[in-house]
Design a protein around this motif. Structure first.
Motif, PDB file in Angstrom:
ATOM      1  N   LYS A 276      -1.912  13.884   7.272  1.00 48.25           N
ATOM      2  CA  LYS A 276      -3.358  13.838   7.029  1.00 48.25           C
ATOM      3  C   LYS A 276      -4.117  13.678   8.342  1.00 48.25           C
ATOM      4  N   THR A 277      -3.661  12.761   9.173  1.00 44.72           N
ATOM      5  CA  THR A 277      -4.312  12.517  10.457  1.00 44.72           C
ATOM      6  C   THR A 277      -4.272  13.771  11.326  1.00 44.72           C
ATOM      7  N   MET A 278      -3.119  14.431  11.364  1.00 37.95           N
ATOM      8  CA  MET A 278      -2.990  15.645  12.166  1.00 37.95           C
ATOM      9  C   MET A 278      -3.945  16.729  11.663  1.00 37.95           C
TER      10      MET A 278
ATOM     11  N   ILE B 135       6.847  11.165   1.792  1.00 39.09           N
ATOM     12  CA  ILE B 135       6.886   9.714   1.928  1.00 39.09           C
ATOM     13  C   ILE B 135       5.534   9.262   2.490  1.00 39.09           C
ATOM     14  N   ALA B 136       5.029   8.153   1.997  1.00 36.96           N
ATOM     15  CA  ALA B 136       3.663   7.706   2.307  1.00 36.96           C
ATOM     16  C   ALA B 136       3.334   7.736   3.796  1.00 36.96           C
ATOM     17  N   ALA B 137       4.202   7.205   4.639  1.00 37.24           N
ATOM     18  CA  ALA B 137       3.914   7.165   6.075  1.00 37.24           C
ATOM     19  C   ALA B 137       3.835   8.570   6.660  1.00 37.24           C
ATOM     20  N   GLN B 138       4.689   9.466   6.180  1.00 38.37           N
ATOM     21  CA  GLN B 138       4.689  10.840   6.684  1.00 38.37           C
ATOM     22  C   GLN B 138       3.457  11.597   6.197  1.00 38.37           C
TER      23      GLN B 138
ATOM     24  N   VAL C  72       0.848  -1.187   0.000  1.00 40.75           N
ATOM     25  CA  VAL C  72       0.000   0.000   0.000  1.00 40.75           C
ATOM     26  C   VAL C  72       0.883   1.236   0.000  1.00 40.75           C
ATOM     27  N   GLY C  73       0.488   2.230  -0.802  1.00 41.61           N
ATOM     28  CA  GLY C  73       1.165   3.519  -0.790  1.00 41.61           C
ATOM     29  C   GLY C  73       2.459   3.579  -1.560  1.00 41.61           C
ATOM     30  N   ILE C  74       2.685   2.651  -2.480  1.00 43.22           N
ATOM     31  CA  ILE C  74       3.881   2.736  -3.312  1.00 43.22           C
ATOM     32  C   ILE C  74       3.471   2.643  -4.771  1.00 43.22           C
ATOM     33  N   SER C  75       4.357   3.082  -5.632  1.00 44.11           N
ATOM     34  CA  SER C  75       4.061   3.008  -7.062  1.00 44.11           C
ATOM     35  C   SER C  75       4.499   1.657  -7.613  1.00 44.11           C
TER      36      SER C  75
ATOM     37  N   THR D 157       7.510   8.726  -2.727  1.00 42.03           N
ATOM     38  CA  THR D 157       6.725   9.906  -2.376  1.00 42.03           C
ATOM     39  C   THR D 157       5.340   9.801  -2.998  1.00 42.03           C
ATOM     40  N   VAL D 158       4.375  10.300  -2.260  1.00 43.21           N
ATOM     41  CA  VAL D 158       2.988  10.315  -2.709  1.00 43.21           C
ATOM     42  C   VAL D 158       2.427  11.705  -2.451  1.00 43.21           C
TER      43      VAL D 158
END
Length: 181
Positions: free
Chosen positions: A146-148, A138-141, A23-26, A88-89
């Motif tokens: 987004k959550t914040m 980066i996807a996790a960041q 999930v979250g990668i190209s 990166t996303v």
């Protein structure tokens, strides 16, 4: 499953198969330049490795002998884990324009905080009756940012509701809310 040109159909007699999802990668992160990474895995292991792109993930189907599948899966997982850490996303969040002050924060404090804490790029775009927040990194960041932001919006909505003013509507224009402290 759609066949990849130049790849033979998997032989069910091989007896092994495994499906991995990232999930979250190209897809290109797994393929490598000119599909070099997947070609190398196929060549080294003898396994049939196929990639399918979904909306927000990449699925990798691996077939072959149990030994081939195990070896290929380990190689794909290594590439996928590295890609998840570096790909990166860009995500775009939509909020009512009335919430833009809370989203930005006093003097841009919330946007600066996101940039510093999450190590992401943030672009704010006001388009009445909505505002768009584009987050790149980066996807996790990006997920953390987004959550914040969603929590800032949720807190602002609760604060406005507690003051007796209706919260801003998510998709319809609304009256500007009182400045937050």
């Amino acid at each position: 499953m759609q066949a990849i040109p130049g790849v033979a159909e998997a032989n069910p007699e091989h007896g092994g198969s495994r499906t991995l999802e990232f999930v979250g990668i190209s897809m290109f992160s797994l393929l490598g330049p000119g599909s070099s990474q997947i070609k190398e895995i196929r060549q080294k292991t003898g396994a049939d490795v196929r990639l399918r792109r979904k909306e927000d993930s990449v699925t990798v189907d691996i077939t072959g002998t149990p030994e081939q599948v195990q070896q290929a899966a380990a190689m794909v997982e290594e590439i996928g884990t590295a890609a998840q850490a570096t790909d990166t996303v860009t995500e775009t969040l939509e909020f009512p324009s009335a919430a833009s002050g809370a989203i930005i924060g006093a003097g841009g404090a919330n946007i600066r905080m996101l940039k510093q804490q999450c190590k992401v790029e943030v672009v704010f775009e006001k388009q009445d009756p909505i505002c768009l927040v584009h987050i790149n990194g980066i996807a996790a960041q990006v997920q953390q940012a987004k959550t914040m932001l969603q929590n800032v919006f949720k807190h602002d909505t609760q604060t406005v509701a507690a003051a007796g003013t209706p919260p801003p509507a998510p998709s319809a224009p609304s009256a500007p809310s009182a400045p937050s402290a």
